[in-house]
Design a protein around this motif. Structure first.
Motif, short mmCIF file in Angstrom:
data_model
loop_
_atom_site.label_atom_id
_atom_site.label_comp_id
_atom_site.label_asym_id
_atom_site.label_seq_id
_atom_site.Cartn_x
_atom_site.Cartn_y
_atom_site.Cartn_z
N UNK A 65 16.57 -79.81 -29.50
CA UNK A 65 16.00 -79.04 -28.39
C UNK A 65 17.07 -78.26 -27.63
N UNK A 66 18.28 -78.80 -27.55
CA UNK A 66 19.35 -78.13 -26.80
C UNK A 66 19.78 -76.82 -27.47
N UNK A 67 19.59 -76.70 -28.77
CA UNK A 67 19.99 -75.49 -29.48
C UNK A 67 19.11 -74.30 -29.10
N UNK A 68 17.86 -74.56 -28.79
CA UNK A 68 16.94 -73.50 -28.41
C UNK A 68 16.19 -72.94 -29.60
N UNK A 69 15.02 -72.40 -29.31
CA UNK A 69 14.13 -71.91 -30.37
C UNK A 69 14.74 -70.77 -31.17
N UNK A 70 15.41 -69.82 -30.52
CA UNK A 70 15.88 -68.63 -31.22
C UNK A 70 16.93 -68.97 -32.27
N UNK A 71 17.91 -69.78 -31.91
CA UNK A 71 18.94 -70.16 -32.89
C UNK A 71 18.35 -71.00 -34.01
N UNK A 98 19.92 -77.55 -39.57
CA UNK A 98 20.52 -78.14 -38.36
C UNK A 98 21.53 -79.18 -38.81
N UNK A 99 22.81 -78.79 -38.75
CA UNK A 99 23.86 -79.71 -39.17
C UNK A 99 24.03 -79.75 -40.67
N UNK A 100 25.00 -80.53 -41.10
CA UNK A 100 25.29 -80.71 -42.52
C UNK A 100 25.92 -82.08 -42.71
N UNK A 101 25.35 -82.89 -43.60
CA UNK A 101 25.85 -84.24 -43.83
C UNK A 101 26.65 -84.37 -45.13
N UNK A 150 26.49 -69.28 -31.23
CA UNK A 150 25.45 -68.62 -30.45
C UNK A 150 25.01 -67.27 -31.02
N UNK A 151 25.81 -66.70 -31.89
CA UNK A 151 25.52 -65.36 -32.38
C UNK A 151 24.93 -65.33 -33.77
N UNK A 152 25.08 -64.19 -34.40
CA UNK A 152 24.61 -64.02 -35.77
C UNK A 152 25.54 -64.77 -36.72
N UNK A 153 24.98 -65.33 -37.77
CA UNK A 153 25.77 -66.03 -38.77
C UNK A 153 26.24 -65.02 -39.81
N UNK A 154 27.54 -65.01 -40.05
CA UNK A 154 28.15 -64.01 -40.94
C UNK A 154 27.56 -64.09 -42.35
N UNK A 155 27.40 -62.95 -43.02
CA UNK A 155 26.79 -62.92 -44.35
C UNK A 155 27.45 -63.84 -45.36
N UNK A 156 28.76 -64.02 -45.27
CA UNK A 156 29.45 -64.81 -46.28
C UNK A 156 29.09 -66.30 -46.26
N UNK A 202 40.09 -79.02 -40.10
CA UNK A 202 38.83 -78.28 -40.27
C UNK A 202 38.85 -77.04 -39.41
N UNK A 203 38.29 -75.97 -39.95
CA UNK A 203 38.04 -74.75 -39.18
C UNK A 203 36.56 -74.76 -38.82
N UNK A 204 36.27 -75.11 -37.57
CA UNK A 204 34.87 -75.27 -37.16
C UNK A 204 34.07 -73.99 -37.39
N UNK A 205 34.73 -72.86 -37.34
CA UNK A 205 34.01 -71.58 -37.47
C UNK A 205 33.36 -71.40 -38.84
N UNK A 206 33.78 -72.21 -39.82
CA UNK A 206 33.20 -72.13 -41.16
C UNK A 206 32.25 -73.29 -41.44
N UNK A 207 32.19 -74.25 -40.56
CA UNK A 207 31.41 -75.48 -40.79
C UNK A 207 29.93 -75.23 -40.56
N UNK A 208 29.08 -75.68 -41.48
CA UNK A 208 27.64 -75.47 -41.34
C UNK A 208 27.10 -76.16 -40.09
N UNK A 209 27.64 -77.31 -39.75
CA UNK A 209 27.20 -77.97 -38.52
C UNK A 209 27.47 -77.10 -37.31
N UNK A 210 28.66 -76.54 -37.25
CA UNK A 210 28.98 -75.64 -36.14
C UNK A 210 28.08 -74.40 -36.17
N UNK A 211 27.94 -73.79 -37.32
CA UNK A 211 27.18 -72.54 -37.43
C UNK A 211 25.73 -72.73 -37.03
N UNK A 212 25.13 -73.84 -37.41
CA UNK A 212 23.70 -74.05 -37.15
C UNK A 212 23.42 -74.66 -35.78
N UNK A 213 24.43 -75.24 -35.14
CA UNK A 213 24.20 -75.92 -33.87
C UNK A 213 24.90 -75.23 -32.70
#
Length: 376
Positions: free
Chosen positions: A293-299, A238-241, A222-228, A208-219
């Protein structure tokens, strides 16, 4: 004596609410260190820098604690028996991973592990240490080596008894306890988990490439989520099942006992309209004692705005528009994206004024390139 000790530990674990227990020797599973090195060499960990920082301790249990002789792996079932793919809510509601709809499993499991570890120490003497997934322990390969299940093609642990739904914990001990047999891989030719991934995060079976995983991206990201990735995220906030829920072995999974890890009603597919209105204080109150709660309001609001942009619900526009001037650039950028998708004419009317006062280059880029990436 060793077998009698293991039987007693199993009984004590069951009485504390664990659903399954196995034991393995405190040596690394074959290939675990090499697999971690390859993952890190390609940068697939993304923002999860702690994986690289603790890599040497992760590669072998005795690198973490040289005195360890046995590792007791414990599983707590969090499945609810539902078909999560068939019961996904409509686009105006956010999808939260099932594990996070409860009180934080770290708190639930760690308390139980400490109780059991104390009992093991009283029975066997020597030392004990407890670990959950916040520690530099690769619990999934160790759980497979102990026979709790096997690592499926989606890299998560799969159990013949509990499907994809086990929280894991580990107790290291200096006591010698008879090891259980390793579980064999039962995935066969199935690749449902690979094909269902909305962002094609699996580079190959068991990779797995974590950088493409929805769980990684949403949790974790820390930055902007790429348009693709944004459209593919849908209303997952929050996460993906998906790769867990589609596994055929889930048909054998037992439902968890309600009193053990009950789903909190306010976390069960919440309306996006409520989430977009959260300030920091309201976020902390709503998600107290949860992993969210650990993710924070902004993310979290960043994620909710992507879901709003995908929802196609005009009634969300009055909630999105005020976030164009939010204090967080993460929020402002995704508010721009969401508004351009929900109400492009309104976005065009606000564009010049917002650009005039906007100082963040990423937010300015969202205004300039539009919801689908076209230059304006």
């Amino acid at each position: 004596m060793a077998q009698a000790l293991k039987s007693i530990i199993a009984e004590r674990a069951k009485s504390l609410g664990f659903d399954t227990m196995r034991v393995t020797a405190a040596n690394a599973p074959a290939g675990m260190g090499e697999a971690l090195d390859a993952f890190l060499a390609e940068g697939r960990e993304g923002d999860m820098g702690w994986l690289k920082e603790t890599a040497e301790r992760r590669k072998a249990p005795r690198a973490l604690w040289p005195e360890a002789r046995s590792i007791i792996l414990l599983g707590l079932n969090y499945g609810d028996g539902k078909d999560l793919l068939a019961t996904r809510p409509g686009p105006a509601r956010g999808v939260i991973s099932i594990y996070a709809k409860r009180d934080d499993y770290h708190d639930v499991i760690k308390g139980k592990l400490k109780q059991l570890a104390g009992q093991i120490q009283a029975l066997a003497g020597g030392g004990v240490k407890v670990f959950i997934d916040t520690a530099p322990v690769m619990e999934k390969p160790l759980a497979a080596k102990a026979g709790l299940g096997w690592q499926g093609k989606n890299t998560t642990l799969v159990s013949r008894e509990f499907g994809s739904w086990l929280f894991l914990g580990a107790i290291f001990t200096t006591a010698e306890i008879e090891a259980d047999a390793e579980e064999v891989d039962h995935c066969g030719v199935c690749r449902l988990c690979l094909d269902v991934c909305p962002t094609d995060a699996f580079t190959a079976p068991y990779q797995i490439d974590a950088r493409k995983c929805v769980s990684y991206l949403t949790i974790e990201h820390k930055g902007h989520i790429a348009p693709e990735f944004r459209e593919a995220m849908g209303n997952r906030i929050y996460g993906c099942d998906d790769c867990l829920a589609i596994c055929p072995w889930n048909k054998f999974a037992k439902s968890s006992r309600e009193l053990k890890l009950a789903v909190r009603a306010e976390l069960d597919d919440p309306p996006l309209a409520e989430l977009l209105a959260l300030d920091d204080a309201a976020f902390r109150t709503r998600f107290r004692k949860t992993p969210i709660k650990r993710t924070g309001r902004d993310r979290f609001v960043r994620n909710a705005l992507i879901a709003a942009g995908n929802a196609g619900e005009p009634e969300l526009v009055p909630l999105v528009e005020p976030l164009l001037r939010d204090a967080s650039p993460l929020v402002r950028a995704m508010a721009v994206w969401a508004l351009q998708r929900l109400a492009p004419e309104r976005a065009s009317a606000l564009r010049a004024g917002c650009l005039a006062s906007e100082t963040d280059e990423d937010v300015r880029a969202e205004w300039k390139f539009g919801a689908r990436g076209e230059a304006r």
